[in-house]
Design an enzyme around this catalytic site. Structure first.
Site, PDB file in Angstrom:
ATOM      1  N   ASP A  99       0.818  -1.226   0.000  1.00 35.95           N
ATOM      2  CA  ASP A  99       0.000   0.000   0.000  1.00 35.95           C
ATOM      3  C   ASP A  99       0.848   1.272   0.000  1.00 35.95           C
ATOM      4  O   ASP A  99       0.661   2.156   0.839  1.00 35.95           O
ATOM      5  CB  ASP A  99      -0.935   0.018   1.213  1.00 35.95           C
ATOM      6  CG  ASP A  99      -1.720  -1.267   1.387  1.00 35.95           C
ATOM      7  OD1 ASP A  99      -2.120  -1.843   0.358  1.00 35.95           O
ATOM      8  OD2 ASP A  99      -1.933  -1.696   2.540  1.00 35.95           O
ATOM      9  N   GLU A 159     -11.017   0.815  -4.009  1.00 34.39           N
ATOM     10  CA  GLU A 159     -10.443   1.241  -2.728  1.00 34.39           C
ATOM     11  C   GLU A 159      -9.165   2.036  -3.004  1.00 34.39           C
ATOM     12  O   GLU A 159      -8.853   2.378  -4.134  1.00 34.39           O
ATOM     13  CB  GLU A 159     -10.142   0.015  -1.857  1.00 34.39           C
ATOM     14  CG  GLU A 159      -9.230  -1.006  -2.539  1.00 34.39           C
ATOM     15  CD  GLU A 159      -9.092  -2.306  -1.779  1.00 34.39           C
ATOM     16  OE1 GLU A 159      -9.374  -2.334  -0.571  1.00 34.39           O
ATOM     17  OE2 GLU A 159      -8.675  -3.320  -2.398  1.00 34.39           O
TER      18      GLU A 159
END
Length: 525
Positions: free
Chosen positions: A7, A179
């Site tokens: 991420d 997302e």
């Protein structure tokens, strides 16, 4: 960024580049990496280093810190993140916060609560000085898309709170599972980069744009900016969740999540990693990878910046100082002298036994990421257990349900002894038929050799003559893929981290028996 570093969120401040990556249940929270050339990187700091900033006691496996976003504006660093308290079943308890600092090394502020509507928050600083939080909103209702769209709300620095209406600005593309939003501004457009397709082998990074911040956002008609979903032969799989940066001379790069599966198992023991790709704006204003494809490349041309190398990290942590290596982590809480002290026996890490490896509360465990497929890890321990409920040793750990453990304990017939335990999706086993007596041995040396999908434990009573102990074990079990459990299309368990190896002590009697570790060595072969 090899090993569990998912991420990524990248920024440039002057000539310095910084990337923040997720740490989930591992403490301290959030890794910040530093580079000056986009080629050589080091772990620089962990902003969430105090229990007052991050309380994860009781958080589930793969809960904790998800998808941080690092940004910089007007002399201040901003870091937003999610602390996930639950994530299985229809509900997700996801609390979003922001911390700030005027120096990347801190001190970082106490967290300011933002919202709990979903995860993957990102802070956008617009040119007019306003600040906006975007995040995925989670929909628990039956029959609804749980990935309920990307929402935006203004953030007030004066109030230290979100303010004004909440608006949905993007529902995603047919890839779904939208997302990881980040907003950028370029040439009159607002660009929204999102992760889609789920963080497994269908992962992707998609781009949408709008003339206004609040939308409506139009998805790139060419499809995802980045994915490896249609090329299972590529070395970099799970490519997605991207973040954009511009160099001093205007070159564009994205950093993105990826993983490298082992063969033949297809398991990713190193977890989800971070890779980099070159990009360019097209004439019609869309972002593309250099070369025109959407596939991640293993080798990418570096920017025209002076090379800036960092000193090699030492292989051995001798526990000689007042602090431990930046690469060593604890589970869910900061290291404290009450259970992990360098003071009581200088030159040693004294770990006091607490709860079992199944506990999501208070474990006496210190470990580091596995960052290569071929690794040796070694330690020496002095430990005098009185009962089988007291154990200490070397652990190869994914989470509370998946690990291998070479332990020293006590047996009523053998006295002090060595054994192995394993947990595979919470199924307990003892791969060694009978413990090996080391009664009378004061210092016992322990080693783990990891060679791709094979794990072999060894021990020594003098640190020179090593003996294998137990069978060759399946290292591919210590992976995201094995941690994930799906039945009838429903996920019963998930894993988002990676393999760690380290030292630990348990005392299930509650008497706090301690073990002294003289060193911990991690070497890549």
């Amino acid at each position: 960024m090899r090993g569990f570093n998912p991420d990524p969120s990248i920024i440039r401040v002057g000539d310095d580049y910084y990337i923040a990556t997720s740490t989930f249940e591992w403490f301290p929270g959030i890794q910040i990496h530093h580079s000056r050339d986009l080629k050589n990187w080091r772990v620089l700091t962990h902003p969430l280093a105090r229990a007052s900033q991050l309380d994860m006691i009781g958080n589930p496996d793969s809960g904790g810190v998800w998808a941080p976003c690092l940004s910089y504006d007007n002399g201040t660093f901003y870091l937003v993140f999610t602390d996930v308290k639950s994530h299985m079943g229809p509900f997700k308890d996801t609390h979003n916060y922001v911390v700030t600092a005027t120096d990347i090394m801190g001190p970082w502020s106490e967290p300011i609560y933002l919202n709990s509507s979903g995860f993957d928050p990102s802070l956008f600083h617009d040119e007019d000085g306003t600040k906006w939080l975007v995040n995925l909103t989670w929909d628990h209702r039956k029959g609804k898309n749980p990935f309920g769209g990307i929402v935006i709300q203004q953030y007030s620095e004066e109030l230290k709170a979100l303010t004004g209406p909440i608006q949905t600005i993007f529902d995603g593309t047919p890839l779904g599972l939208t997302e990881g939003p980040h907003i950028y501004r370029h040439d009159g457009y607002y660009y929204l980069i999102t992760a889609e397709g789920g963080t497994r082998f269908g992962h992707a990074a998609t781009v949408a744009r709008s003339r206004t911040l609040l939308g409506t956002y139009e998805a790139d008609p060419a499809g995802p900016l980045l994915t490896s979903a249609d090329h299972p032969e590529l070395a970099l799989q799970k490519a997605g969740h991207a973040s954009l940066v511009e160099t001093q001379d205007g070159q564009l790069y994205i950093v993105h999540l990826c993983a490298r599966p082992l063969s033949p198992s297809g398991s990713c023991t190193l977890g989800r990693e971070t890779a980099i790709q070159r990009c360019v704006w097209t004439e019609d204003g869309w972002l593309r990878l250099i070369g025109g494809s959407h596939s991640p490349e293993v080798q990418v041309s570096a920017p025209a910046l002076p090379e800036h190398r960092f000193e090699a990290e030492p292989e051995v942590e001798h526990f000689d100082g007042d602090a431990i290596s930046i690469h060593l982590h604890t589970l869910r809480e900061p290291r404290a002298d009450q259970w992990a002290t360098l003071k009581e026996r200088p030159g040693h890490m004294r770990l006091k036994g607490r709860e079992s490896l199944y506990s999501s509360h208070r474990q006496s465990l210190i470990a580091r990421r596995q960052q290569s497929f071929t690794v040796d890890a070694e330690t020496v321990v002095e430990f005098e257990p009185d009962t089988y409920q007291q154990l200490a040793g070397l652990v190869y750990y994914y989470n509370t349900k998946n690990y291998y453990y070479l332990w020293i304990s006590h047996d009523e017939q053998l006295g002090k002894c060595l054994g192995i335990m394993s947990s595979d999706r919470a199924v307990y086993d003892e791969p060694l038929e009978q413990p090996v007596s080391i009664d009378g041995v004061e210092r016992c040396y322990l080693k783990a050799e990891i060679r791709h999908e094979a794990l072999q434990f060894h021990y020594s009573v003098d640190g020179a003559a090593w003996q294998p102990i137990g069978p060759v074990l399946d290292a591919s079990k210590i992976s995201d893929e094995n941690a994930e459990l799906v039945k009838d299309g429903i996920a019963l368990d998930q894993g988002f981290t990676g393999a760690f190896i380290g030292i630990c002590v348990q005392d299930l009697s509650g008497r706090g028996k301690y073990a002294d570790f003289d060193y911990f060595k991690y070497s890549e072969r």
